[in-house]
Write an enzyme that holds these catalytic residues in place. Structure first.
Site: not given
Length: 737
Positions: A484, A554
């Protein structure tokens, strides 16, 4: 022996790159100026007839050294321009000398034709498995007065509509140079009526890669990221289209930058309606010192030509990125169906909670469990411990290895979350090495989500993070890593660089990240690595070289995902797009959609689940188990079939797309209607890419259609009732099992 794909006519000074589908033609003009002639559909033989007309235009100066008023760099289509020499259009390069001058005049010097495709030093790029797949032309330009050399690289593939381009500048002078701009490529097009539109993929966090098409007007249009990453906000891809081009018809040139940092595409329509495209590293806040005998390699640009619209361009990119950019064990492997604990537990998890989710996952047929944020340092919320890649003592009573062992005992693979480029002020790493943080001396560094950036351009920083990660990976059996990166770059300054080198910081950061990714992915080749940056903030071709799939956004709302996944497919293969089923009301939008709808949309990518499996009803569990079985059957077709966009979610109330196997014996149709109305239109869809002579059987109803029926007559959507309705229809060639 394969015939060369590149020829050079010594008399006419014409370079012709040509395969069975495309041609790219270059000419050395008077005085050694390298001119662009053509890029497009194959030209069998070129007879040097398209010599650029000579005309004396007011305020367009002459080519230096050529005493001809009608010959000017200000209008001549060039292969690569430099600042000065009376070309006032957007330059591809700007090079400053020690005396402050920034005039460069690049002229033809030499050429070399190479079998195959050499790799780029320190950068991701497309590659070949065998030399016969491609040929590479390297044209060397030289400044008229100084020993500054520029190597322009052009690779043409034998069986792909692709030209790969990059530039390498070499300083053979006795003094230092400063690169203030050094693009990867330039494309000058004289027939502006041919390409009148430009398509880009802008967006925002949770709204990535939206499709924007606009007319090209006089002036300069920039498509760029200044955030240190390819970004949620403007993807590192654009396309030029003729005015009538659509998904299936018309001419398109796709331009894909293989780079994950600041990028810029500049499209200029000049005073006589000619187009210039310049693409590469963004010159914003960029400068690079080049000492004598040093060189600088630019990232690669992939050019694709299509004479059959956007779908043909996309499919060319899909095959190229999947087959000759992605690498490793998982390049063509079926990607596992995972469940991630993040939205189920956030930071609040124990062995017992994790094991309960794993138990449910095993019963449902899910293939991998991923432990997300919160397992390291002392991280119980998001304001600490980044950079401390050691186990959170006491949080998991059986430890990380205990979790991994339990997951494996249940027959699942185990995945783990890292954010290697970040550091928290509240961390052991910051306490021991505060200088590792990217910051301007004497100023408080900007914070985003209570996290800061490590200076990844420094070798000792990368080695520290790599050693920490290897300590975890060497003692725990890990099958997957989610990498990430949850903020944009700021305070772009390196304490390891001199003041005059600070313009190098952002690119050195990216080169350092690539080196760390290369080291880890090569040392642990069995691990499936997935990219993530707050979702799709670094979803680009450069990252695909190290990680064959990335978290696309997301945003897991199925209706929002229609546009995100549709837009992403313009430039990227489906095997690179991960998509999850999450709980409702949706975490981002509050929208409620059916489990079928969420499943159908997520199954149009690399399927996963992002919810608490222990909270599901028996009915929901049964439905998910059926989804998983269905996806496992369809997975090769979805992940590695040919993807065809049929009806766009950006243009109305319906959306459809199609997966077709390479041999055309199997197809999967996805259809969606967004909003219901009381007097509905009966929507219909025509399929594409099937075999006309085949007969296709609907695997649910048993109905049989010819390929021509499905493609020319089409089928009706079901008479859906209610909002947000989807259906997937699986066709197989009649007689196939």
């Amino acid at each position: 022996m394969n015939q060369s794909l590149i020829t050079f006519d010594e008399q006419s000074k014409i370079f012709h790159l040509c395969n069975n589908e495309i041609s790219y033609i270059i000419k050395v003009e008077e005085g050694g100026v390298l001119a662009h002639i053509y890029f497009g559909k194959k030209v069998g033989t070129y007879h040097d007839h398209k010599n650029y007309p000579r005309r004396d235009r007011g305020f367009s100066g002459n080519v230096p050294g050529q005493n001809e008023r009608a010959y000017s760099k200000d209008t001549l289509p060039q292969e690569y321009s430099s600042h000065g020499s009376m070309d006032y259009r957007v330059p591809a390069s700007m090079i400053r000398r020690e005396n402050g001058a920034n005039l460069t005049d690049l002229r033809y010097n030499s050429y070399e034709i190479i079998s195959g495709k050499p790799p780029l030093e320190g950068l991701p790029s497309a590659y070949v498995l065998e030399e016969k797949e491609a040929d590479t032309l390297v044209i060397t330009l030289k400044d008229r007065f100084e020993d500054i050399y520029l190597d322009l690289s052009y690779t043409i593939y034998r069986d792909r509509n692709v030209i790969a381009r990059s530039a390498n500048i070499r300083n053979l002078t006795n003094g230092s140079l400063r690169l203030e701009k050094i693009a990867s490529m330039q494309l000058d097009l004289t027939n502006s009526g041919r390409y009148q539109d430009v398509l880009s993929l802008p967006g925002a966090h949770v709204k990535e890669r939206q499709v924007n098409r606009e007319k090209i007007a006089t002036g300069i249009k920039r498509f760029e990221s200044r955030r240190g990453t390819s970004s949620h906000h403007m993807n590192s891809f654009i396309a030029l289209l003729d005015a009538q081009a659509n998904e299936f018809h018309g001419e398109v040139i796709g331009i894909h930058l293989v780079y994950s940092g600041n990028h810029c595409f500049e499209v200029e329509c000049d005073q006589i309606n000619q187009l210039r495209l310049v693409a590469g590293i963004n010159d914003y806040n960029f400068s690079w010192g080049l000492q004598p005998k040093e060189h600088f390699q630019t990232p690669e640009v992939l050019l694709v030509y299509s004479d059959s619209g956007l779908n043909q361009m996309s499919q060319t990119f899909h095959h190229l990125l999947r087959e000759r950019v992605a690498r490793g064990k998982h390049q063509f492997a079926e990607r596992p169906i995972l469940v991630n604990n993040w939205e189920a537990t956030y930071f609040d998890f124990t062995n017992q909670k994790i094991e309960a989710i794993v138990d449910e996952a095993a019963d449902l047929g899910i293939e991998m469990f991923v432990l997300d944020d919160g397992w390291f340092g002392h991280r119980d919320q998001d304001n600490s411990s980044l950079g401390d890649w050691f186990e959170f003592a006491g949080k998991l009573e059986k430890g990380l290895k205990g979790v991994a062992d339990y997951v494996h005992q249940k027959g699942l693979k185990f995945g783990l979350w890292f954010e290697p480029e970040m550091i928290s002020i509240d961390s052991t790493l910051y306490h021991e090495h505060p200088d590792y943080l990217m910051q301007v001396p004497g100023r408080e560094p900007s914070s985003s989500r209570d996290q800061h950036l490590l200076d990844m351009g420094r070798k000792e920083v990368r080695e520290n993070i790599q050693q920490q990660m290897e300590t975890i990976l060497d003692v725990t059996e890990i099958d997957y890593i989610k990498w990430d990166m949850n903020r944009s770059l700021s305070d772009v300054y390196s304490t390891a660089l001199a003041s005059e080198q600070q313009g190098e910081t952002a690119h050195r950061y990216m080169l350092g990240v690539y080196e760390l990714m290369e080291n880890l992915t090569q040392k642990y080749p069995d691990i499936l690595w997935e990219g993530c940056s707050g979702g799709g903030g670094r979803f680009d071709a450069g990252l695909l070289y190290y990680m064959p799939q990335s978290w696309a956004s997301d945003n897991t709302d199925a209706m929002e995902r229609l546009k995100i996944q549709y837009g992403t497919s313009i430039a990227y293969p489906i095997s690179a797009i991960t998509a999850h089923v999450s709980a409702v009301p949706n975490h981002q939008t509050g929208r409620i959609t059916s489990l079928q709808t969420r499943g159908d949309v997520a199954m149009s990518g690399v399927l996963g689940y992002e919810l608490d499996l222990t909270m599901l009803s028996e009915e929901e569990k049964n439905e998910i188990a059926e989804q998983i079985k269905k996806y496992q059957e369809l997975r090769p077709l979805i992940q590695y079939g040919n993807f065809v966009r049929l009806q766009s979610p950006f243009e109305g109330n319906i959306t459809s797309w199609l997966f077709v196997s390479d041999d055309q014996s199997e197809a999967l149709l996805f259809i969606c209607r967004l909003l219901a109305n009381a007097q509905p239109v009966f929507n219909e869809v025509r399929l594409k890419g099937l075999a006309e002579e085949f007969f296709y059987e609907d695997q649910t109803t048993g109905e049989v259609y010819s390929g021509t029926e499905l493609m020319n007559i089409g089928i009706y959507y079901p008479d859906f009732y209610g909002d947000f309705q989807t259906k997937m229809i699986h066709f197989k060639k009649q007689g196939d099992k």
